[in-house]
Design a protein around this motif. Structure first.
Motif, PDB file in Angstrom:
ATOM      1  N   THR A 142       0.833  -1.207   0.000  1.00  0.00           N
ATOM      2  CA  THR A 142       0.000   0.000   0.000  1.00  0.00           C
ATOM      3  C   THR A 142       0.864   1.251   0.000  1.00  0.00           C
ATOM      4  O   THR A 142       0.628   2.185  -0.767  1.00  0.00           O
ATOM      5  N   ASN A 199       1.512   4.192  -3.091  1.00  0.00           N
ATOM      6  CA  ASN A 199       1.086   5.576  -2.900  1.00  0.00           C
ATOM      7  C   ASN A 199       2.212   6.570  -2.667  1.00  0.00           C
ATOM      8  O   ASN A 199       1.954   7.769  -2.633  1.00  0.00           O
ATOM      9  N   ASN A 201      -2.488   7.451   5.394  1.00  0.00           N
ATOM     10  CA  ASN A 201      -3.429   6.919   4.399  1.00  0.00           C
ATOM     11  C   ASN A 201      -3.169   5.443   4.124  1.00  0.00           C
ATOM     12  O   ASN A 201      -4.104   4.675   3.912  1.00  0.00           O
ATOM     13  N   SER A 202      -1.908   5.055   4.127  1.00  0.00           N
ATOM     14  CA  SER A 202      -1.569   3.644   3.910  1.00  0.00           C
ATOM     15  C   SER A 202      -2.058   2.782   5.065  1.00  0.00           C
ATOM     16  O   SER A 202      -2.496   1.649   4.858  1.00  0.00           O
ATOM     17  N   LYS A 214      -5.822   2.381   4.472  1.00  0.00           N
ATOM     18  CA  LYS A 214      -6.073   1.475   3.344  1.00  0.00           C
ATOM     19  C   LYS A 214      -5.663   0.035   3.670  1.00  0.00           C
ATOM     20  O   LYS A 214      -6.328  -0.907   3.237  1.00  0.00           O
ATOM     21  N   ASN A 246     -12.195   4.212  -0.255  1.00  0.00           N
ATOM     22  CA  ASN A 246     -11.716   4.991  -1.393  1.00  0.00           C
ATOM     23  C   ASN A 246     -11.043   6.271  -0.879  1.00  0.00           C
ATOM     24  O   ASN A 246     -11.037   6.552   0.324  1.00  0.00           O
ATOM     25  N   GLU A 247     -10.501   7.038  -1.788  1.00  0.00           N
ATOM     26  CA  GLU A 247      -9.753   8.242  -1.412  1.00  0.00           C
ATOM     27  C   GLU A 247     -10.616   9.249  -0.638  1.00  0.00           C
ATOM     28  O   GLU A 247     -10.165   9.842   0.342  1.00  0.00           O
ATOM     29  N   ASN A 248     -11.860   9.433  -1.078  1.00  0.00           N
ATOM     30  CA  ASN A 248     -12.751  10.366  -0.376  1.00  0.00           C
ATOM     31  C   ASN A 248     -13.060   9.893   1.041  1.00  0.00           C
ATOM     32  O   ASN A 248     -13.132  10.697   1.968  1.00  0.00           O
ATOM     33  N   GLN A 264     -11.084   7.996   2.862  1.00  0.00           N
ATOM     34  CA  GLN A 264      -9.851   8.177   3.630  1.00  0.00           C
ATOM     35  C   GLN A 264      -9.742   9.621   4.111  1.00  0.00           C
ATOM     36  O   GLN A 264      -9.438   9.879   5.280  1.00  0.00           O
ATOM     37  N   LYS A 265     -10.015  10.565   3.206  1.00  0.00           N
ATOM     38  CA  LYS A 265      -9.977  11.984   3.584  1.00  0.00           C
ATOM     39  C   LYS A 265     -10.993  12.287   4.680  1.00  0.00           C
ATOM     40  O   LYS A 265     -10.700  13.042   5.614  1.00  0.00           O
TER      41      LYS A 265
END
Length: 178
Positions: free
Chosen positions: A47, A51, A116-117, A120, A127-129, A131-132
């Protein structure tokens, strides 16, 4: 003996059918709870490598710190690290990305990639959103300023806890299956 094997087989079959037939995602979560230390390490490394782009993340070797506790540096000066705890069978319990205030200042982008890793690697479906959104709910920003804060947020049976302590000169993001 045959009767015991037959009854045992029925119990196993009933368990599998009930897990598959309820439409929930519980089997995936249960599988995640049973991953080994080496499996989690591999997932996290994949991961982070996917990234990191040009970020200065240098993953070191996994080292045993204490019974059931391991660490893996995430940069050359050791100011960022991944800590993994396992049970007595070496099954994954939780993971923490920890950094000093110096890393927060110098390696801010790398630290956010590591955070973030961690998210994930705990839930590959985020998904990215999402995670944010998790980072935002935990109060994690791109600020390089260290503050005193503890925030907890649970999503998909995974509890994420963010610790930031001036006294300890550190920030920690922890992920743990509930």
């Amino acid at each position: 003996m045959k009767k015991f094997i037959w009854v045992f087989s029925l119990i196993i079959l009933a368990t599998v059918i009930s897990a598959c037939g309820n439409g929930n995602d519980t089997t995936k979560k249960e599988e995640n709870k049973k991953i080994s230390l080496n499996q989690y390490k591999k997932i996290f490394k994949q991961t982070i490598n996917k990234n990191k782009g040009n970020a200065e993340i240098k993953i070191g070797d996994l080292e045993k710190v204490d019974t059931g506790r391991y660490s893996m540096p995430l940069n050359s000066d050791g100011s960022m690290a991944l800590f993994i705890e396992v049970d007595k069978d070496k099954n994954f319990k939780n993971a923490k990305v920890a950094a000093t205030s110096e890393a927060l200042e110098i390696y801010n982008d790398e630290l956010h990639i590591a955070f973030n890793s961690l998210l994930k690697s705990m839930d590959k479906d985020l998904n990215e959103n999402q995670q944010k959104a998790v980072l935002k709910k935990l109060g994690i920003t791109n600020s390089t300023e260290l503050t005193d804060k503890i925030e907890v947020y649970t999503i998909d049976d995974i509890r994420f806890t963010y610790y930031s302590k001036i006294e300890n000169n550190s920030v920690i993001l922890e992920g743990e299956y509930k």
